[in-house]
Design a protein around this motif. Sequence first.
Motif, PDB file in Angstrom:
ATOM      1  N   HIS A  54       0.775  -1.507   0.060  1.00  0.00           N
ATOM      2  CA  HIS A  54      -0.358  -0.057  -0.172  1.00  0.00           C
ATOM      3  C   HIS A  54       1.008   1.095  -0.631  1.00  0.00           C
ATOM      4  O   HIS A  54      -0.113   2.876  -0.210  1.00  0.00           O
ATOM      5  CB  HIS A  54      -0.938  -0.018   0.909  1.00  0.00           C
ATOM      6  CG  HIS A  54      -2.013  -0.941   1.457  1.00  0.00           C
ATOM      7  ND1 HIS A  54      -1.908  -2.084   1.120  1.00  0.00           N
ATOM      8  CD2 HIS A  54      -3.357  -0.920   1.023  1.00  0.00           C
ATOM      9  CE1 HIS A  54      -3.300  -3.160   1.280  1.00  0.00           C
ATOM     10  NE2 HIS A  54      -3.723  -1.407   0.731  1.00  0.00           N
ATOM     11  N   ASP A  57       2.618   3.216  -5.717  1.00  0.00           N
ATOM     12  CA  ASP A  57       1.290   3.264  -6.875  1.00  0.00           C
ATOM     13  C   ASP A  57       2.257   2.459  -8.422  1.00  0.00           C
ATOM     14  O   ASP A  57       3.280   1.625  -8.316  1.00  0.00           O
ATOM     15  CB  ASP A  57       0.803   4.417  -7.581  1.00  0.00           C
ATOM     16  CG  ASP A  57       2.076   5.672  -7.919  1.00  0.00           C
ATOM     17  OD1 ASP A  57       2.952   4.954  -7.767  1.00  0.00           O
ATOM     18  OD2 ASP A  57       0.658   6.507  -7.177  1.00  0.00           O
ATOM     19  N   GLU A  58       1.629   2.930  -8.977  1.00  0.00           N
ATOM     20  CA  GLU A  58       2.898   2.052 -10.649  1.00  0.00           C
ATOM     21  C   GLU A  58       3.545   3.308 -11.036  1.00  0.00           C
ATOM     22  O   GLU A  58       4.388   3.459 -12.192  1.00  0.00           O
ATOM     23  CB  GLU A  58       1.127   1.818 -11.497  1.00  0.00           C
ATOM     24  CG  GLU A  58       1.013   0.785 -10.941  1.00  0.00           C
ATOM     25  CD  GLU A  58      -0.082  -0.086 -12.121  1.00  0.00           C
ATOM     26  OE1 GLU A  58       0.779   0.363 -13.917  1.00  0.00           O
ATOM     27  OE2 GLU A  58      -0.944  -1.477 -12.024  1.00  0.00           O
ATOM     28  N   PHE A  95      -6.673   4.871  -0.472  1.00  0.00           N
ATOM     29  CA  PHE A  95      -6.272   3.807  -0.929  1.00  0.00           C
ATOM     30  C   PHE A  95      -7.414   3.304  -1.959  1.00  0.00           C
ATOM     31  O   PHE A  95      -8.146   2.992  -1.709  1.00  0.00           O
ATOM     32  CB  PHE A  95      -5.461   2.852  -0.180  1.00  0.00           C
ATOM     33  CG  PHE A  95      -4.165   1.913  -1.181  1.00  0.00           C
ATOM     34  CD1 PHE A  95      -3.556   2.221  -1.421  1.00  0.00           C
ATOM     35  CD2 PHE A  95      -4.867   0.835  -1.756  1.00  0.00           C
ATOM     36  CE1 PHE A  95      -2.110   1.479  -1.856  1.00  0.00           C
ATOM     37  CE2 PHE A  95      -4.764   0.153  -2.835  1.00  0.00           C
ATOM     38  CZ  PHE A  95      -3.284   0.362  -3.213  1.00  0.00           C
ATOM     39  N   GLY A  98      -4.311   1.292  -6.890  1.00  0.00           N
ATOM     40  CA  GLY A  98      -3.573   0.894  -6.578  1.00  0.00           C
ATOM     41  C   GLY A  98      -2.789   1.851  -7.145  1.00  0.00           C
ATOM     42  O   GLY A  98      -1.477   1.563  -8.455  1.00  0.00           O
ATOM     43  N   THR A  99      -3.994   1.886  -8.911  1.00  0.00           N
ATOM     44  CA  THR A  99      -2.934   2.335 -10.462  1.00  0.00           C
ATOM     45  C   THR A  99      -2.511   3.482 -10.558  1.00  0.00           C
ATOM     46  O   THR A  99      -1.815   4.022 -11.712  1.00  0.00           O
ATOM     47  CB  THR A  99      -3.641   1.559 -11.446  1.00  0.00           C
ATOM     48  OG1 THR A  99      -5.477   2.938 -11.011  1.00  0.00           O
ATOM     49  CG2 THR A  99      -4.453  -0.220 -10.808  1.00  0.00           C
ATOM     50  N   GLY A 100      -2.127   4.881  -9.720  1.00  0.00           N
ATOM     51  CA  GLY A 100      -1.652   6.021  -9.740  1.00  0.00           C
ATOM     52  C   GLY A 100      -0.555   5.856 -10.238  1.00  0.00           C
ATOM     53  O   GLY A 100       0.466   5.036 -10.328  1.00  0.00           O
TER      54      GLY A 100
END
Length: 466
Positions: A54, A57-58, A95, A98-100
Amino acid sequence: MASLLRAATWGMFPWRGYCSRGTQGELSEGFVEALKAVVGSPHVTTAAVVREQHGHDESMHRCQPPDAVVWPQNVEQVSRLAALCYGQGVPIIPFGSGTGLEGGVCAVQGGVCVNLTHMDRILELNPEDFSVVVEPGVTRKVLNSHLRDSGLWFPVDPGADASLCGMVATGASGTNAVRYGTMRDNVLNLEVVLPGGRLLHTAGPGRHFRKSAAGYNLTGLFVGSEGTLGLITAATLRLHPVPEATVAATCAFPSVQAAVDSTVHILQAAVPVARIEFLDDVMMDACNRHSKLNCCVAPTLFLEFHGSEQALAEQVQRTEEIIRHNGGSHFSWAKEAEDRSRLWAARHNAWYAALALRPGCKGYSTDVCVPISRLPEILVQTKEDLQASGLTDPEDHEELLRVKAFAEQLVRRALALRGTCTGEHGIGLGKRQLLQEEVGTVGIETMRQLKATLDPRGLMNPGKVL
């Protein structure tokens, strides 16, 4: 860089000692028990592996994990969590999926990560009013699957299957923006838990009107706020009719200039194109390999048209004329739904296709937006910069520094062309200085005043945006 960011954050909002020994990463046992009392023991963890999942992100921003992760089941629990954390001076980091791409979930001051994915209900569908109310755990694909038999759809489509409330938080966009707009154009109302636990409905409880001149635009304030003003616990979204007919196409060009000139001419000719996306030769090669396409390896446009059969025929004819005038060729039309889905799946997976070019490496993503008239200029110059930078050399150990320098140069060029530093990814950690250059000193001061009014203790997703 992480040390500099943390120091800057502490300077803006002084550190509060909520840990058992006054150090980050050591929430007191009593505080963790209080979290469990709100959401239940199974929905709280301080396990290192989960916290690390957590803490990133990406994006390229390094993992900075929270001190605990919680999974609330409803808005009442979110409100109690916010009140508990705020009262004890504990940072709160929302959250979603989590693809930000801008480090928006990094816990730069530790704190509690509030994972909202268990709140995944579609609360209300109003087909006559073209609106729907969703909780933060609902993703765009899940929503459109739910809408399949209603004759409606939600068109905003970033590359990832992102959570819809996360898309609200970042002001996301997608391939359909040219016709249907971005998240800013498709959010009617928001339910937000404010710092301290109060519940706000930005347009009033239960309201889903299409226009209003009633007071300040609170909904617009929270779209793109990136979790720095509150936790979005429900979003009322605008839906659109599914088009009667759809056709997609790809076409190749002899140069970047020819492809982007065609894009500008199509838009200036008022052709109501639904999607128009540009991929250069390197990206087309990557997509061919990753998604098993057989497209020409050249600067390429992906297009899609929506409307009646008669309207589509007129749109396609006019578009073909413009494209051929600019030297376009290798037309490939996709009319069947399966063929169109395969084409756009390849476009949406372009990020992963690029990563596959360099196994074991990470990607650095950035995004800018300029006025349409300046599009050819910035794309041609950026392509030249990429070729000159040597950023495809896997043996270059200083590549990351050059990537960051290239990204900053790209953004500053966009700003010089009266554009913006981010079209859809948000500010996050990496573009705070660039935001100040974009909006100016007065703009930043105004944003900080708004932030201080809603979040006087600076605990909502600290270190982001400002």
